[in-house]
Scaffold this active site. Structure first.
Site, PDB file in Angstrom:
ATOM      1  N   LYS A  29       0.878  -1.179   0.000  1.00 44.40           N
ATOM      2  CA  LYS A  29       0.000   0.000   0.000  1.00 44.40           C
ATOM      3  C   LYS A  29       0.908   1.221   0.000  1.00 44.40           C
ATOM      4  O   LYS A  29       1.498   1.581   1.020  1.00 44.40           O
ATOM      5  CB  LYS A  29      -0.879  -0.032   1.256  1.00 44.40           C
ATOM      6  CG  LYS A  29      -2.229   0.672   1.140  1.00 44.40           C
ATOM      7  CD  LYS A  29      -2.166   2.147   0.875  1.00 44.40           C
ATOM      8  CE  LYS A  29      -1.877   2.962   2.107  1.00 44.40           C
ATOM      9  NZ  LYS A  29      -1.628   4.394   1.796  1.00 44.40           N
ATOM     10  N   VAL A  86       0.815   6.230  13.570  1.00 43.82           N
ATOM     11  CA  VAL A  86       0.331   5.184  12.666  1.00 43.82           C
ATOM     12  C   VAL A  86       1.099   3.883  12.926  1.00 43.82           C
ATOM     13  O   VAL A  86       0.516   2.796  12.938  1.00 43.82           O
ATOM     14  CB  VAL A  86       0.426   5.625  11.186  1.00 43.82           C
ATOM     15  CG1 VAL A  86      -0.004   4.503  10.261  1.00 43.82           C
ATOM     16  CG2 VAL A  86      -0.433   6.854  10.942  1.00 43.82           C
ATOM     17  N   GLY A  87       2.396   3.998  13.198  1.00 44.11           N
ATOM     18  CA  GLY A  87       3.190   2.809  13.526  1.00 44.11           C
ATOM     19  C   GLY A  87       2.630   2.088  14.743  1.00 44.11           C
ATOM     20  O   GLY A  87       2.556   0.851  14.776  1.00 44.11           O
ATOM     21  N   CYS A 138      13.839  10.182   6.720  1.00 43.22           N
ATOM     22  CA  CYS A 138      13.805   9.634   8.093  1.00 43.22           C
ATOM     23  C   CYS A 138      15.142   9.859   8.765  1.00 43.22           C
ATOM     24  O   CYS A 138      15.215  10.158   9.946  1.00 43.22           O
ATOM     25  CB  CYS A 138      13.538   8.140   8.066  1.00 43.22           C
ATOM     26  SG  CYS A 138      12.176   7.681   7.023  1.00 43.22           S
ATOM     27  N   GLY A 171       6.843   5.098   8.534  1.00 42.04           N
ATOM     28  CA  GLY A 171       5.984   6.280   8.576  1.00 42.04           C
ATOM     29  C   GLY A 171       6.000   6.892   9.956  1.00 42.04           C
ATOM     30  O   GLY A 171       6.998   6.801  10.675  1.00 42.04           O
ATOM     31  N   SER A 172       4.876   7.512  10.306  1.00 38.11           N
ATOM     32  CA  SER A 172       4.827   8.282  11.550  1.00 38.11           C
ATOM     33  C   SER A 172       4.603   7.363  12.760  1.00 38.11           C
ATOM     34  O   SER A 172       4.104   6.249  12.627  1.00 38.11           O
ATOM     35  CB  SER A 172       3.697   9.300  11.463  1.00 38.11           C
ATOM     36  OG  SER A 172       2.462   8.614  11.373  1.00 38.11           O
ATOM     37  N   GLU A 207      10.535  15.489  15.158  1.00 40.85           N
ATOM     38  CA  GLU A 207      10.911  15.277  13.769  1.00 40.85           C
ATOM     39  C   GLU A 207      10.087  16.247  12.926  1.00 40.85           C
ATOM     40  O   GLU A 207       8.860  16.141  12.870  1.00 40.85           O
ATOM     41  CB  GLU A 207      10.617  13.840  13.351  1.00 40.85           C
ATOM     42  CG  GLU A 207      11.129  13.562  11.964  1.00 40.85           C
ATOM     43  CD  GLU A 207      10.863  12.137  11.509  1.00 40.85           C
ATOM     44  OE1 GLU A 207       9.729  11.657  11.677  1.00 40.85           O
ATOM     45  OE2 GLU A 207      11.792  11.527  10.963  1.00 40.85           O
ATOM     46  N   GLU A 243       9.685   1.404  11.102  1.00 41.54           N
ATOM     47  CA  GLU A 243      10.711   2.440  10.975  1.00 41.54           C
ATOM     48  C   GLU A 243      10.004   3.779  11.084  1.00 41.54           C
ATOM     49  O   GLU A 243       9.210   4.141  10.216  1.00 41.54           O
ATOM     50  CB  GLU A 243      11.447   2.264   9.639  1.00 41.54           C
ATOM     51  CG  GLU A 243      12.802   2.934   9.645  1.00 41.54           C
ATOM     52  CD  GLU A 243      12.745   4.313   9.043  1.00 41.54           C
ATOM     53  OE1 GLU A 243      12.466   5.284   9.790  1.00 41.54           O
ATOM     54  OE2 GLU A 243      12.963   4.422   7.822  1.00 41.54           O
TER      55      GLU A 243
HETATM   56  P1  ADP Z   1       2.889  10.889   7.158  1.00 37.83           P
HETATM   57  O1  ADP Z   1       2.219  11.571   8.318  1.00 37.83           O
HETATM   58  O2  ADP Z   1       4.308  11.197   7.043  1.00 37.83           O
HETATM   59  O3  ADP Z   1       2.091  10.944   5.899  1.00 37.83           O
HETATM   60  P2  ADP Z   1       1.868   8.328   7.877  1.00 37.83           P
HETATM   61  O4  ADP Z   1       2.400   7.481   8.978  1.00 37.83           O
HETATM   62  O5  ADP Z   1       0.545   8.975   8.055  1.00 37.83           O
HETATM   63  O6  ADP Z   1       2.996   9.357   7.552  1.00 37.83           O
HETATM   64  O7  ADP Z   1       1.804   7.501   6.520  1.00 37.83           O
HETATM   65  C1  ADP Z   1       2.691   6.463   6.183  1.00 37.83           C
HETATM   66  C2  ADP Z   1       1.891   5.378   5.501  1.00 37.83           C
HETATM   67  O8  ADP Z   1       0.937   4.842   6.430  1.00 37.83           O
HETATM   68  C3  ADP Z   1       1.074   5.851   4.290  1.00 37.83           C
HETATM   69  O9  ADP Z   1       1.078   4.844   3.300  1.00 37.83           O
HETATM   70  C4  ADP Z   1      -0.311   6.009   4.875  1.00 37.83           C
HETATM   71  O10 ADP Z   1      -1.347   5.869   3.922  1.00 37.83           O
HETATM   72  C5  ADP Z   1      -0.355   4.843   5.842  1.00 37.83           C
HETATM   73  N1  ADP Z   1      -1.358   4.976   6.901  1.00 37.83           N
HETATM   74  C6  ADP Z   1      -1.844   6.123   7.452  1.00 37.83           C
HETATM   75  N2  ADP Z   1      -2.779   5.833   8.391  1.00 37.83           N
HETATM   76  C7  ADP Z   1      -2.881   4.484   8.432  1.00 37.83           C
HETATM   77  C8  ADP Z   1      -3.662   3.563   9.206  1.00 37.83           C
HETATM   78  N3  ADP Z   1      -4.529   3.986  10.117  1.00 37.83           N
HETATM   79  N4  ADP Z   1      -3.484   2.241   8.995  1.00 37.83           N
HETATM   80  C9  ADP Z   1      -2.608   1.798   8.085  1.00 37.83           C
HETATM   81  N5  ADP Z   1      -1.859   2.610   7.327  1.00 37.83           N
HETATM   82  C10 ADP Z   1      -1.980   3.933   7.484  1.00 37.83           C
END
Ligand code: ADP
Length: 476
Positions: free
Chosen positions: A170, A227-228, A279, A223-224, A378, A245
């Protein structure tokens, strides 16, 4: 306008619902991407499961062959892929070209080392033979961010595929274009349908559906942190391993004996690369008080000479990814103005030609207290904070004084000090008298502390996509 399909079971799929992809250099739409939801994620996981039945019957040599072929096709299409990446992310063209080269290298590298993946024979009592096998998990899920779409796709997919898994990716909603191109090239390279599936869509929809899917066996996420955390919770509910990461606040630690002429250009590029949206960006400088003034003056001079412009014009600094990201950077900079001394930048460039894009000037803060937001958070923008220190002990305390621990660099000519610092700094990678490693495909990479867990890249990245099976045979 370009339409971006999903790629599921070897077919290009559209859902009738799309989302708009914007060129950050101009702020104008340049593609419409298929918005996948639960149904497409279900189909993709099923396709990967079915392909896994086929792939597990193939040899390591076969896997190496298709991965190598994919690397060759990426190189064949390098200019086209670099142009797309440049437009999708806004990054300078030469950076996009480097990203394409590194992407091909990931597939080549893992094609090479996968044939060195083997188990061990283990000493046992007479009459028993025991050995281990390194087996793939099955179906692996990959959720990637928008900052290095091509590199992230390759970094996470190449070891997973090399280990014999079948994948569902994704990509980030801001930058879905090139991941789909890689999946198309994979089919051309001879991947069977379903070995690699890509489902563009939003995080809370396609992303959450994938992370929580009962049919997946492993998750890789970059990612963030919030969300991680949600992804780790979804993984826990299904009892599947996860690699996280989650970024960093990486320091360049500059001692009085450092070669500043060598250090300063690398310190600047460590925060300017990809407009700070990296990152492992070197977003803090910790500098010995005796060379502090000299270093700040040299960085300022370079920051003020940087050419800002659209990615396609190959500037030093492109735009941020979105207006939302620019607003986040601006709000942290506002906080920084109250907590530290703004040396240069801190606003949007005053240039009409850049009006539509999401540009932000390179920003330098000095005398930043260790507790300031710009020293702790960050930012993911071209913002560098400088904090002076008195001695080695204070330098280490400052370096380790954030929640993160991804990368650090030490600048000194003293070899003993370099070793001591490499020992004492909490980070997944420590550089001495250099910063970063041009993709660092071969070097294990990942976080300490809140930067995440698990390692990607290198041989360790490959091992992470395998599970060990121990076999014991009675031979009487
Ligand atoms: P940023 O804030 O830098 O955009 P995110 O952590 O939001 O970083 O996004 C990193 C990835 O995680 C993207 O592919 C985003 O679509 C995905 N993402 C965001 N929210 C969710 C979620 N609730 N579950 C799974 N994947 C998500």
């Amino acid at each position: 306008m370009r339409t971006i399909p999903a790629l599921i079971a070897g077919e290009e799929v559209t859902t009738g619902t799309t989302f708009t992809v914007v060129d950050p250099s101009t702020g104008t739409p340049f593609a419409e991407a298929t918005r996948c939801g639960t149904a497409q994620v279900d189909d993709a996981v099923e396709a990967a499961r079915s392909a896994f039945g086929f792939v597990r019957g193939r040899s390591a040599e076969w896997r190496a062959g298709v991965l190598r072929q994919l690397a060759a096709l990426i190189r064949r299409d390098a200019d086209r892929l670099a142009d797309l990446e440049c437009q999708d992310v806004g990054k300078p063209l030469r950076q996009a070209r480097t990203d394409v080269a590194v992407t091909a290298r990931y597939f080549d590298y893992y094609a090479g080392i996968l044939q060195a993946l083997h188990g061990d024979t283990l000493p046992q009592a007479d009459g028993m033979v025991a050995f281990t096998r390194r087996e793939p998990f099955g179906v692996t899920a990959h959720i990637t961010p928008w900052n290095y779409p091509l590199q992230m796709t390759a970094r996470t997919l190449a070891p997973a595929l090399a280990a014999g898994n079948c994948c569902v990716l994704k990509p980030a909603e801001d930058t879905p274009v090139t991941a789909v191109e890689i999946a198309r090239l994979a089919l051309e390279a001879g991947f069977p349908p379903g070995m690699l599936n890509v489902v563009p869509g939003f995080g809370p929809e396609a992303g959450a559906a994938l992370a929580g899917h009962p049919g997946i066996d492993h998750i890789s996420f970059t990612g963030s942190r919030p969300v991680g955390t949600a992804i780790a919770q979804a993984a826990a509910a299904n009892v599947v391993p996860v690699v996280l990461e989650l970024g960093g606040k990486s320091p360049n630690i500059v001692f009085e004996d450092a070669d500043l002429g060598h250090a300063v250009p690398l310190i600047v590029s460590a925060i300017i690369q990809n407009c700070g949206q990296t990152c492992s960006a070197g977003s803090r400088v910790l500098v010995h008080e005796s060379v502090h003034g000299k270093l700040v003056a040299a960085v300022r001079e370079r920051f003020e000479a940087l050419r800002i412009g659209p990615g396609a014009q190959d500037p030093d600094l492109g735009p941020l990814i979105s207006d939302r990201q620019r607003a986040r950077v601006a709000s942290l900079v506002e906080q920084g103005r109250r907590e530290a001394v703004l040396v240069t930048g801190g606003d949007v460039p005053d240039d009409e030609r850049l009006h539509g894009g999401f540009f932000y000037r390179p920003t330098l803060f000095d005398h930043v207290p260790a507790t300031a937001a710009v020293a702790q958070e960050e930012i993911f923008g071209p913002v560098l904070s400088v904090t002076p220190f008195r001695d080695d002990t204070e330098a280490v305390a400052l370096a380790n004084g954030t929640e993160y621990g991804l990368v650090a660099a030490v600048w000194t000519r003293d070899i003993g000090r370099a070793h001591r610092l490499a020992d004492e700094v909490c980070a997944g990678q420590v550089f001495v008298n250099t910063y970063g490693a041009a993709g660092g495909v071969e070097l294990p990479f990942g976080g300490w502390k809140r930067s995440g867990y698990g390692r990607e890249k290198g041989f360790e990245g490959l091992l992470g996509y395998t599970q060990t099976k121990t076999v014991v045979i009675g031979v009487r």
